[in-house]
Design a protein around this motif. Structure first.
Motif, PDB file in Angstrom:
ATOM      1  N   GLN A 126      42.886  36.718 105.227  1.00 10.01           N
ATOM      2  CA  GLN A 126      42.290  38.043 106.004  1.00 10.01           C
ATOM      3  C   GLN A 126      42.481  39.535 105.271  1.00 10.01           C
ATOM      4  O   GLN A 126      42.001  40.399 105.484  1.00 10.01           O
ATOM      5  CB  GLN A 126      42.651  38.006 107.286  1.00 10.01           C
ATOM      6  N   HIS A 137      47.528  29.216 107.927  1.00  7.42           N
ATOM      7  CA  HIS A 137      46.530  30.056 108.711  1.00  7.42           C
ATOM      8  C   HIS A 137      45.363  29.698 108.607  1.00  7.42           C
ATOM      9  O   HIS A 137      44.686  30.703 107.981  1.00  7.42           O
ATOM     10  CB  HIS A 137      47.361  31.493 108.672  1.00  7.42           C
ATOM     11  N   ASN A 146      49.555  28.189 112.415  1.00 11.50           N
ATOM     12  CA  ASN A 146      49.110  29.041 113.183  1.00 11.50           C
ATOM     13  C   ASN A 146      47.866  28.453 114.017  1.00 11.50           C
ATOM     14  O   ASN A 146      46.987  27.851 113.433  1.00 11.50           O
ATOM     15  CB  ASN A 146      48.592  30.063 112.358  1.00 11.50           C
ATOM     16  N   GLU A 147      47.955  28.553 115.352  1.00 15.28           N
ATOM     17  CA  GLU A 147      47.010  28.304 116.362  1.00 15.28           C
ATOM     18  C   GLU A 147      46.200  26.882 116.126  1.00 15.28           C
ATOM     19  O   GLU A 147      44.936  27.063 115.669  1.00 15.28           O
ATOM     20  CB  GLU A 147      46.135  29.131 116.408  1.00 15.28           C
ATOM     21  N   TYR A 183      45.956  37.269 123.731  1.00 15.37           N
ATOM     22  CA  TYR A 183      44.882  38.263 123.525  1.00 15.37           C
ATOM     23  C   TYR A 183      44.064  38.616 124.676  1.00 15.37           C
ATOM     24  O   TYR A 183      43.874  39.772 125.206  1.00 15.37           O
ATOM     25  CB  TYR A 183      43.663  38.094 122.523  1.00 15.37           C
ATOM     26  N   GLU A 189      51.650  37.062 117.989  1.00 11.58           N
ATOM     27  CA  GLU A 189      50.495  38.006 117.662  1.00 11.58           C
ATOM     28  C   GLU A 189      49.872  38.390 119.201  1.00 11.58           C
ATOM     29  O   GLU A 189      49.946  37.871 120.259  1.00 11.58           O
ATOM     30  CB  GLU A 189      49.288  37.280 117.211  1.00 11.58           C
ATOM     31  N   GLU A 221      37.695  39.565 109.989  1.00 15.34           N
ATOM     32  CA  GLU A 221      38.179  38.725 111.165  1.00 15.34           C
ATOM     33  C   GLU A 221      37.132  37.728 111.030  1.00 15.34           C
ATOM     34  O   GLU A 221      36.153  37.377 111.794  1.00 15.34           O
ATOM     35  CB  GLU A 221      37.854  39.706 112.407  1.00 15.34           C
ATOM     36  N   TRP A 222      37.531  36.581 110.069  1.00 13.38           N
ATOM     37  CA  TRP A 222      36.980  35.341 109.880  1.00 13.38           C
ATOM     38  C   TRP A 222      35.326  35.830 110.178  1.00 13.38           C
ATOM     39  O   TRP A 222      34.673  36.336 109.352  1.00 13.38           O
ATOM     40  CB  TRP A 222      37.691  34.482 111.002  1.00 13.38           C
ATOM     41  N   PHE A 253      41.161  45.771 114.096  1.00 11.73           N
ATOM     42  CA  PHE A 253      42.442  45.309 114.998  1.00 11.73           C
ATOM     43  C   PHE A 253      44.010  46.414 114.615  1.00 11.73           C
ATOM     44  O   PHE A 253      44.647  45.996 115.019  1.00 11.73           O
ATOM     45  CB  PHE A 253      42.847  43.957 114.742  1.00 11.73           C
TER      46      PHE A 253
HETATM   47  C1  FCB Z   1      43.908  34.917 116.079  1.00 14.42           C
HETATM   48  C2  FCB Z   1      44.196  34.763 114.585  1.00 14.42           C
HETATM   49  C3  FCB Z   1      44.163  36.110 113.654  1.00 14.42           C
HETATM   50  C4  FCB Z   1      43.446  36.927 114.156  1.00 14.42           C
HETATM   51  C5  FCB Z   1      43.408  37.343 115.536  1.00 14.42           C
HETATM   52  C6  FCB Z   1      42.255  38.365 116.106  1.00 14.42           C
HETATM   53  O1  FCB Z   1      43.236  33.852 116.976  1.00 14.42           O
HETATM   54  O2  FCB Z   1      45.356  33.964 114.455  1.00 14.42           O
HETATM   55  O3  FCB Z   1      43.902  35.337 112.365  1.00 14.42           O
HETATM   56  O4  FCB Z   1      42.088  36.485 113.878  1.00 14.42           O
HETATM   57  O5  FCB Z   1      42.988  36.091 116.595  1.00 14.42           O
END
Ligand code: FCB
Length: 405
Positions: free
Chosen positions: A18, A109, A153-154, A261, A320, A365-366, A374
């Motif tokens: 990113q 990630h 990550n996630e 989030y 995060e 952001e992907w 952010f």
């Molecule tokens: C999370 C991701 C991070 C970013 C935030 C907004 O899900 O881990 O890379 O995109 O959201």
């Protein structure tokens, strides 16, 4: 007065793809080319400008920083490991340490080397051995500098977006594939966890702290209807805690890393599986403020989730939490409210050891591209000039004093 403990970890984070720019051996790069999506290009040029970014983090009193290693820079071709790629990340870590900032390193990630994805990525059972080989190369070299590791990550976001909703590469929509990826990621984490500990032991280095970064959401039933309550219960169990439960059973966590989030207003129109698993209220009942991507701002959800994590009796680090917005006052409001809720949970006995804001700098952001902002620090994508936002300064005062005013 709201006061956090003295040795609390305070900081922010990024992920390699990113922010670094030009990760042309990564499968996400390939996907951008294949689909014509917005190109990550130079991203924030953090690959060259990281010292500048860490100077800013230091000036904002951060004492911790989470970042990720781009696997495709380390192993651009299968089995061919790049010493130059590794050297870069050693320099990054040394730059953090020189500023007294504790590094937290993420090994995966969302992005993979192209060769890895071409051979069925995480669907392939061999992914576990492939990931482990990469982990071994990286962690043996970095052990002496790093205490905190996030293996993956996630995983639940990676699986839901890539294999169920089909909106991220490899754009599959298959429960069977999703299940295979989940099994492989669970195993990969457990084995990486053991491997990392073994490497530290073998080298006589004090024990590391290893976890995943688990995305959690507040699932709130839209009405008291039994279907909605049952659906919210199921989502909590599967989505928030499914992965964690498995890793806990294998004793493969040293702390719990969570990314929080937003909330989801759960409305299940019928008893069918997809309604229970995915039905959401579309009527904006219970309106709250939103970020620029339309995600609900719901700080009390973090409090509730932290209390639920108490059952594991493990320390938690918020790996995060953040907001994309053009309204910097709203960013501070978001930060303040979430910190306040974390503190409330701590008063109720939840052990929280750190808070890392997403993200240190604006970034890619992907599939949403560069529009969402952010960052604590604004990036001008024409000049790559960095500008510290007011919310970052206010957060910086909390980092310095541990006091939320
Ligand atoms: C999370 C991701 C991070 C970013 C935030 C907004 O899900 O881990 O890379 O995109 O959201």
């Amino acid at each position: 007065m709201i006061k956090f403990p003295r040795n609390f970890l305070w900081g922010a984070e990024t992920s390699s793809y990113q922010v670094e720019g030009n990760n042309s051996n990564s499968d996400w790069w390939q996907w951008e080319k294949d689909t014509g999506k917005e190109n990550s290009g130079n991203a924030c040029r953090h690959y060259e400008l990281y010292s500048q970014d860490f100077d800013l983090a230091k000036s904002l009193n951060h004492n911790a920083h989470r970042f990720s290693i781009e696997w495709s820079r380390i192993e651009p071709e299968e089995g061919k490991f790049s010493q130059e790629g590794l050297k870069h990340y050693i320099e990054v870590i040394l730059a953090l340490k020189a500023r007294n900032i504790e590094p937290m390193v993420t090994l995966h990630h969302f992005t993979n080397p192209i060769w890895f994805s071409k051979s069925e990525g995480w669907e392939n059972r061999k992914s576990v051995a492939r990931f482990l080989r990469y982990c071994e190369f990286v962690t043996s070299a970095l052990a002496k500098y790093v205490r905190y590791w996030i293996t993956i990550n996630e995983p639940t976001i990676y699986i839901s977006h890539g294999y169920i909703l089909g909106v991220w590469p490899p754009q599959a929509r298959s429960l069977l594939k999703a299940k295979a990826v989940e099994d492989n990621m669970v195993l990969a984490h457990i084995q990486a966890y053991r491997l990392i500990h073994k490497i530290y032991k073998r080298s006589d280095i004090p024990e590391p702290s290893v976890s995943i970064a688990q995305n959690v959401m507040a699932f709130v039933p839209c009405t008291r209807d039994l279907k909605n309550r049952f659906a919210a219960y199921l989502r909590d169990k599967w989505y928030n805690f499914g992965f964690l439960d498995k890793l806990m059973r294998h004793k493969a966590m040293d702390f719990i890393g969570i990314n929080y989030y937003s909330r989801q207003l759960v409305e299940a129109p019928n008893w069918g599986l997809s309604s229970l698993a995915m039905g959401v209220c579309k009527n904006d009942h219970h309106l709250v403020k939103k970020n620029s991507l339309g995600w609900d701002i719901y700080p009390e959800g973090l409090y509730e989730l932290l209390l639920k994590l108490k059952k594991y009796a493990f320390p938690v680090i918020i790996t995060e939490n953040g907001i994309c917005t053009l309204d910097d006052d709203l960013r501070w409001e978001y930060l303040y409210a979430h910190l306040k809720n974390i503190h409330l949970a701590m008063e109720k006995g939840v052990v929280v050891e750190g808070y890392l804001y997403w993200s240190l700098i604006d970034n890619f952001e992907w599939d949403k591209g560069f529009a969402p902002r952010f960052g604590l620090i604004d990036i001008d994508y024409n000049t790559y000039q960095r500008t510290v936002r007011e919310s970052a300064r206010r957060f910086g005062r909390v980092c310095k004093t541990g006091v939320l005013e």
